[in-house]
Scaffold this motif. Sequence first.
Motif, PDB file in Angstrom:
ATOM      1  N   MET A   1      22.549  55.952  53.884  1.00 22.04           N
ATOM      2  CA  MET A   1      22.096  54.823  53.077  1.00 22.04           C
ATOM      3  C   MET A   1      20.648  54.500  53.424  1.00 22.04           C
ATOM      4  N   THR A   2      19.822  54.263  52.419  1.00 18.38           N
ATOM      5  CA  THR A   2      18.445  53.878  52.687  1.00 18.38           C
ATOM      6  C   THR A   2      18.369  52.378  52.901  1.00 18.38           C
ATOM      7  N   GLU A   3      17.393  51.953  53.703  1.00 19.01           N
ATOM      8  CA  GLU A   3      17.219  50.528  53.962  1.00 19.01           C
ATOM      9  C   GLU A   3      16.545  49.887  52.756  1.00 19.01           C
ATOM     10  N   ASN A   4      17.132  48.831  52.233  1.00 16.90           N
ATOM     11  CA  ASN A   4      16.557  48.135  51.078  1.00 16.90           C
ATOM     12  C   ASN A   4      15.737  46.959  51.574  1.00 16.90           C
ATOM     13  N   ASP A   5      14.436  46.990  51.284  1.00 14.90           N
ATOM     14  CA  ASP A   5      13.567  45.925  51.771  1.00 14.90           C
ATOM     15  C   ASP A   5      13.537  44.721  50.830  1.00 14.90           C
ATOM     16  N   GLY A   6      14.455  44.665  49.904  1.00 14.64           N
ATOM     17  CA  GLY A   6      14.492  43.548  48.962  1.00 14.64           C
ATOM     18  C   GLY A   6      13.980  43.908  47.591  1.00 14.64           C
ATOM     19  N   ARG A   7      13.476  45.124  47.437  1.00 21.20           N
ATOM     20  CA  ARG A   7      12.948  45.517  46.132  1.00 21.20           C
ATOM     21  C   ARG A   7      14.052  45.647  45.083  1.00 21.20           C
ATOM     22  N   VAL A   8      15.262  45.944  45.523  1.00 19.61           N
ATOM     23  CA  VAL A   8      16.386  46.053  44.588  1.00 19.61           C
ATOM     24  C   VAL A   8      17.337  44.881  44.827  1.00 19.61           C
ATOM     25  N   ALA A   9      17.507  44.065  43.829  1.00 21.90           N
ATOM     26  CA  ALA A   9      18.433  42.927  43.919  1.00 21.90           C
ATOM     27  C   ALA A   9      19.776  43.312  43.315  1.00 21.90           C
ATOM     28  N   GLY A  10      20.840  42.816  43.919  1.00 26.38           N
ATOM     29  CA  GLY A  10      22.154  42.986  43.324  1.00 26.38           C
ATOM     30  C   GLY A  10      22.356  41.944  42.232  1.00 26.38           C
ATOM     31  N   LEU A  11      22.902  42.369  41.111  1.00 29.53           N
ATOM     32  CA  LEU A  11      23.172  41.457  39.999  1.00 29.53           C
ATOM     33  C   LEU A  11      24.614  41.656  39.561  1.00 29.53           C
ATOM     34  N   LEU A  12      25.453  40.672  39.872  1.00 25.54           N
ATOM     35  CA  LEU A  12      26.881  40.753  39.577  1.00 25.54           C
ATOM     36  C   LEU A  12      27.201  39.932  38.334  1.00 25.54           C
ATOM     37  N   LEU A  13      27.743  40.588  37.321  1.00 26.99           N
ATOM     38  CA  LEU A  13      28.135  39.898  36.091  1.00 26.99           C
ATOM     39  C   LEU A  13      29.591  39.474  36.231  1.00 26.99           C
ATOM     40  N   ALA A  14      29.807  38.144  36.341  1.00 28.12           N
ATOM     41  CA  ALA A  14      31.138  37.609  36.653  1.00 28.12           C
ATOM     42  C   ALA A  14      31.479  36.416  35.769  1.00 28.12           C
ATOM     43  N   ALA A  15      31.023  36.441  34.523  1.00 31.34           N
ATOM     44  CA  ALA A  15      31.176  35.276  33.655  1.00 31.34           C
ATOM     45  C   ALA A  15      32.370  35.350  32.713  1.00 31.34           C
ATOM     46  N   GLY A  16      33.017  36.500  32.631  1.00 33.14           N
ATOM     47  CA  GLY A  16      34.041  36.711  31.613  1.00 33.14           C
ATOM     48  C   GLY A  16      35.257  35.803  31.731  1.00 33.14           C
ATOM     49  N   GLY A  17      35.789  35.448  30.568  1.00 35.84           N
ATOM     50  CA  GLY A  17      36.922  34.540  30.522  1.00 35.84           C
ATOM     51  C   GLY A  17      38.281  35.211  30.557  1.00 35.84           C
ATOM     52  N   GLY A  18      38.318  36.532  30.597  1.00 36.70           N
ATOM     53  CA  GLY A  18      39.600  37.234  30.664  1.00 36.70           C
ATOM     54  C   GLY A  18      40.461  37.015  29.432  1.00 36.70           C
TER      55      GLY A  18
END
Length: 200
Positions: A1-18
Amino acid sequence: MTENDGRVAGLLLAAGGGRRLGGRPKALLEHRGRPLVEYAAGVLRDAGCTRVHVVLGAAADAVRERADLPGCVLVDNPEWEEGMGSSLRAGLESLRGTGAGAALVSLVDQPGIGPEATARLLAAHRSPATLAAASYEGKRGHPVLLGADHWAGIAATATSDQGARAYLKAHADAITLVECADVAQPYDVDTAADLARYLQ
């Protein structure tokens, strides 16, 4: 795994109503005794994303109350009922001005995709021009890595439940595919049968 210095942000899409789950918000589905959104956010952190933004919609207040999401930026999408496209737009907008050069976008309802596959995708980041996607036996899937150079174009084409699909289709030649079938299963939790099969 490469070290991420913050250049890549995680974006989690969790809005769905099911909708197909009888209106049970996917973020609050139970997985390993905790809300599914906790697990999904943890995958992004464990993969190396130091900044994680979580887009909430259905039952956002309940998610805030029940889920333990330390260090995450919670983003409200008041238009979540319009579909995934609106959540992707809200998430990308929330990353403007953060210094992130790319967004690693994952979906809350894919618990079969863990840190190992997500880290592989993170390692594909080269510059704000990068486009990359996990693939499963050669077929493009999630998560996807969207360089910041592409955010405006993606936001302009992200409608209903399409997300980035139209943009990625139009730029297929620029996408780096990262094979993940050996370490992940890209199923969605969409129905009651899926719940019984995949969540516990």
